[in-house]
Design a protein around this motif. Structure first.
Motif, PDB file in Angstrom:
ATOM      1  N   ASP A  23       0.844  -1.193   0.000  1.00 30.49           N
ATOM      2  CA  ASP A  23       0.000   0.000   0.000  1.00 30.49           C
ATOM      3  C   ASP A  23       0.878   1.241   0.000  1.00 30.49           C
ATOM      4  O   ASP A  23       1.378   1.658   1.045  1.00 30.49           O
ATOM      5  N   GLY A  24       1.098   1.818  -1.164  1.00 32.29           N
ATOM      6  CA  GLY A  24       1.856   3.056  -1.257  1.00 32.29           C
ATOM      7  C   GLY A  24       3.322   2.851  -1.591  1.00 32.29           C
ATOM      8  O   GLY A  24       3.866   1.753  -1.497  1.00 32.29           O
ATOM      9  N   VAL A  25       3.986   3.947  -1.960  1.00 32.16           N
ATOM     10  CA  VAL A  25       5.387   3.906  -2.367  1.00 32.16           C
ATOM     11  C   VAL A  25       6.278   3.489  -1.206  1.00 32.16           C
ATOM     12  O   VAL A  25       7.217   2.713  -1.378  1.00 32.16           O
ATOM     13  N   GLY A  26       5.993   3.997   0.006  1.00 33.62           N
ATOM     14  CA  GLY A  26       6.821   3.687   1.160  1.00 33.62           C
ATOM     15  C   GLY A  26       6.914   2.194   1.431  1.00 33.62           C
ATOM     16  O   GLY A  26       8.010   1.653   1.610  1.00 33.62           O
ATOM     17  N   GLU A  27       5.774   1.516   1.467  1.00 31.85           N
ATOM     18  CA  GLU A  27       5.771   0.076   1.712  1.00 31.85           C
ATOM     19  C   GLU A  27       6.427  -0.674   0.557  1.00 31.85           C
ATOM     20  O   GLU A  27       7.077  -1.702   0.761  1.00 31.85           O
ATOM     21  N   TYR A  44      23.900  -4.472   3.232  1.00 33.13           N
ATOM     22  CA  TYR A  44      22.923  -3.393   3.250  1.00 33.13           C
ATOM     23  C   TYR A  44      22.311  -3.212   1.865  1.00 33.13           C
ATOM     24  O   TYR A  44      22.877  -3.644   0.850  1.00 33.13           O
ATOM     25  N   ALA A  45      21.176  -2.513   1.839  1.00 35.78           N
ATOM     26  CA  ALA A  45      20.555  -2.126   0.571  1.00 35.78           C
ATOM     27  C   ALA A  45      19.797  -0.822   0.798  1.00 35.78           C
ATOM     28  O   ALA A  45      19.471  -0.461   1.929  1.00 35.78           O
ATOM     29  N   GLY A  46      19.529  -0.118  -0.281  1.00 36.13           N
ATOM     30  CA  GLY A  46      18.794   1.150  -0.164  1.00 36.13           C
ATOM     31  C   GLY A  46      18.200   1.567  -1.495  1.00 36.13           C
ATOM     32  O   GLY A  46      18.578   1.049  -2.552  1.00 36.13           O
ATOM     33  N   VAL A  47      17.265   2.499  -1.423  1.00 32.97           N
ATOM     34  CA  VAL A  47      16.628   3.053  -2.614  1.00 32.97           C
ATOM     35  C   VAL A  47      16.570   4.566  -2.489  1.00 32.97           C
ATOM     36  O   VAL A  47      16.137   5.096  -1.463  1.00 32.97           O
ATOM     37  N   VAL A  48      17.012   5.248  -3.529  1.00 29.92           N
ATOM     38  CA  VAL A  48      16.843   6.694  -3.666  1.00 29.92           C
ATOM     39  C   VAL A  48      15.892   6.928  -4.820  1.00 29.92           C
ATOM     40  O   VAL A  48      16.038   6.322  -5.889  1.00 29.92           O
ATOM     41  N   LEU A  49      14.891   7.801  -4.611  1.00 27.50           N
ATOM     42  CA  LEU A  49      13.895   8.052  -5.643  1.00 27.50           C
ATOM     43  C   LEU A  49      13.990   9.473  -6.178  1.00 27.50           C
ATOM     44  O   LEU A  49      14.345  10.406  -5.461  1.00 27.50           O
ATOM     45  N   ASN A  50      13.659   9.601  -7.437  1.00 26.10           N
ATOM     46  CA  ASN A  50      13.613  10.887  -8.114  1.00 26.10           C
ATOM     47  C   ASN A  50      12.195  11.429  -7.964  1.00 26.10           C
ATOM     48  O   ASN A  50      11.251  10.871  -8.520  1.00 26.10           O
ATOM     49  N   GLU A  51      12.032  12.493  -7.201  1.00 22.50           N
ATOM     50  CA  GLU A  51      10.713  13.056  -6.934  1.00 22.50           C
ATOM     51  C   GLU A  51      10.402  14.175  -7.935  1.00 22.50           C
ATOM     52  O   GLU A  51      11.134  15.153  -8.021  1.00 22.50           O
ATOM     53  N   HIS A  52       9.312  14.024  -8.677  1.00 21.42           N
ATOM     54  CA  HIS A  52       8.844  15.048  -9.609  1.00 21.42           C
ATOM     55  C   HIS A  52       9.915  15.434 -10.635  1.00 21.42           C
ATOM     56  O   HIS A  52       9.968  16.577 -11.087  1.00 21.42           O
ATOM     57  N   ILE A  58      15.867  10.012  -0.134  1.00 22.00           N
ATOM     58  CA  ILE A  58      16.181   8.663   0.339  1.00 22.00           C
ATOM     59  C   ILE A  58      14.864   8.006   0.729  1.00 22.00           C
ATOM     60  O   ILE A  58      14.217   8.409   1.690  1.00 22.00           O
ATOM     61  N   ALA A  59      14.473   6.999  -0.028  1.00 26.31           N
ATOM     62  CA  ALA A  59      13.161   6.387   0.174  1.00 26.31           C
ATOM     63  C   ALA A  59      13.192   5.277   1.209  1.00 26.31           C
ATOM     64  O   ALA A  59      12.258   5.127   1.998  1.00 26.31           O
ATOM     65  N   SER A  60      14.256   4.476   1.224  1.00 24.86           N
ATOM     66  CA  SER A  60      14.329   3.378   2.188  1.00 24.86           C
ATOM     67  C   SER A  60      15.760   2.854   2.266  1.00 24.86           C
ATOM     68  O   SER A  60      16.470   2.802   1.252  1.00 24.86           O
ATOM     69  N   VAL A  61      16.192   2.500   3.462  1.00 25.29           N
ATOM     70  CA  VAL A  61      17.508   1.884   3.681  1.00 25.29           C
ATOM     71  C   VAL A  61      17.354   0.789   4.726  1.00 25.29           C
ATOM     72  O   VAL A  61      16.446   0.839   5.557  1.00 25.29           O
ATOM     73  N   THR A  62      18.254  -0.168   4.686  1.00 27.23           N
ATOM     74  CA  THR A  62      18.191  -1.235   5.682  1.00 27.23           C
ATOM     75  C   THR A  62      18.995  -0.900   6.929  1.00 27.23           C
ATOM     76  O   THR A  62      18.943  -1.651   7.910  1.00 27.23           O
ATOM     77  N   ALA A  63      19.743   0.217   6.906  1.00 18.09           N
ATOM     78  CA  ALA A  63      20.495   0.662   8.085  1.00 18.09           C
ATOM     79  C   ALA A  63      20.752   2.158   7.971  1.00 18.09           C
ATOM     80  O   ALA A  63      21.007   2.666   6.875  1.00 18.09           O
ATOM     81  N   PRO A  64      20.709   2.895   9.093  1.00 22.15           N
ATOM     82  CA  PRO A  64      20.909   4.351   9.061  1.00 22.15           C
ATOM     83  C   PRO A  64      22.241   4.787   8.460  1.00 22.15           C
ATOM     84  O   PRO A  64      22.343   5.880   7.905  1.00 22.15           O
ATOM     85  N   VAL A 132      17.322   4.900  -7.918  1.00 15.39           N
ATOM     86  CA  VAL A 132      18.452   3.968  -7.902  1.00 15.39           C
ATOM     87  C   VAL A 132      18.246   2.940  -6.794  1.00 15.39           C
ATOM     88  O   VAL A 132      17.831   3.284  -5.685  1.00 15.39           O
ATOM     89  N   LEU A 133      18.532   1.694  -7.118  1.00 18.98           N
ATOM     90  CA  LEU A 133      18.549   0.606  -6.147  1.00 18.98           C
ATOM     91  C   LEU A 133      20.011   0.266  -5.870  1.00 18.98           C
ATOM     92  O   LEU A 133      20.778   0.037  -6.805  1.00 18.98           O
ATOM     93  N   SER A 134      20.396   0.237  -4.599  1.00 10.22           N
ATOM     94  CA  SER A 134      21.803   0.058  -4.235  1.00 10.22           C
ATOM     95  C   SER A 134      22.003  -1.180  -3.366  1.00 10.22           C
ATOM     96  O   SER A 134      21.178  -1.487  -2.502  1.00 10.22           O
ATOM     97  N   PHE A 135      23.130  -1.841  -3.598  1.00 11.43           N
ATOM     98  CA  PHE A 135      23.537  -2.999  -2.814  1.00 11.43           C
ATOM     99  C   PHE A 135      24.927  -2.730  -2.247  1.00 11.43           C
ATOM    100  O   PHE A 135      25.814  -2.246  -2.960  1.00 11.43           O
ATOM    101  N   PHE A 136      25.149  -3.057  -0.980  1.00 13.12           N
ATOM    102  CA  PHE A 136      26.414  -2.777  -0.313  1.00 13.12           C
ATOM    103  C   PHE A 136      26.931  -4.053   0.357  1.00 13.12           C
ATOM    104  O   PHE A 136      26.199  -4.697   1.111  1.00 13.12           O
ATOM    105  N   SER A 137      28.202  -4.374   0.092  1.00 10.03           N
ATOM    106  CA  SER A 137      28.806  -5.587   0.644  1.00 10.03           C
ATOM    107  C   SER A 137      29.987  -5.238   1.547  1.00 10.03           C
ATOM    108  O   SER A 137      30.707  -4.256   1.304  1.00 10.03           O
TER     109      SER A 137
END
Length: 237
Positions: A23-27, A44-52, A58-64, A132-137
């Motif tokens: 339900d929604g972009v956040g979820e 780790y992984a994360g997503v950055v979104l292009n707004e408008h 920064i839309a979501s990350v698995t760690a601060p 962008v979808l990011s993966f960190f090792s």
């Protein structure tokens, strides 16, 4: 398909169902990053979104700690994340400590966090950049060709899911706005004995004069039962 590939295919099938039910972009992006860590066995992984089309968030990350790395690049407008956004192609960093394409501040911060290798993949929809979808090792050479292939599949799923979630949110907002404008028009019609066209014109004129969205003008009238003086004067004209 080999026996080893079956679990991956099954996992992607489950992800597609899960993304459809979010339900929604956040979820949606939260489900993507959680799956990303499992799919590529990374730290780790994360997503950055292009707004408008302009603003990056920064839309979501698995760690601060990933927010720190993202923010450094967003503020400096430089780094592998920004290169991925600009080129709309994958950016593969095999060894952070030996990387010289970007500023030393970026590599030092990544190294201090414990990140040794990175994979950034573009999210696109209808040829437009989504993010962008990011993966960190924590391992050097932590990503190989198979990881890139799996990452591309996940990025495609994520791109479609984010685009669909945004479309649904836009439609919901449009329906909500129409309801608000309709209620505000009803208030004006009753108070000033106006017909529908004239009531809408009052709202539209105040929206233009005050440089305020029509939806916000309607919400203010509904909340306060009052129209600012400029709008009131327009209603009486």
């Amino acid at each position: 398909m080999t026996a080893e590939q079956h679990p991956t295919a099954d996992a992607f099938a489950r992800l597609a169902v899960e993304l459809h039910d979010t339900d929604g972009v956040g979820e949606t992006v939260e489900a993507v990053v959680q799956f990303a860590v499992q799919a590529l066995s990374c730290r780790y992984a994360g997503v950055v979104l292009n707004e408008h089309g302009r603003k990056l968030s920064i839309a979501s990350v698995t760690a601060p700690v990933i927010c720190e790395l993202y923010n450094l690049q967003l503020e400096a407008a430089e780094g592998p994340l920004m290169t991925c956004l600009e080129t709309r192609g994958p950016v593969w960093v095999d060894d952070v400590a030996a990387e010289e394409r970007w500023s030393p501040e970026w590599s030092r911060l990544a190294d201090s966090i414990g990140i040794r290798s990175i994979l950034h993949l573009p999210l696109t929809s209808a040829e437009r950049p989504v993010g962008v979808l990011s993966f960190f090792s924590e391992q050097r050479s932590g990503f190989g060709p198979d990881d890139l292939a799996v990452g591309h599949i996940l990025a495609r799923h994520a791109s479609i899911a984010v685009a669909n979630a945004r479309n649904e949110e836009t439609m919901a907002q449009a329906v909500d706005a129409r309801k608000l404008v309709g209620q505000a028009m009803g208030i004006l019609m009753e108070r000033f004995d106006l017909d529908g066209d004239r009531a809408f014109e009052v709202l539209r004129r105040y929206s233009q004069d005050s440089n305020t969205k029509l939806r916000d003008v309607a919400q203010e009238l509904i909340d306060t039962r009052k129209l600012p003086r400029a709008g009131g004067a327009a209603a009486r004209q």
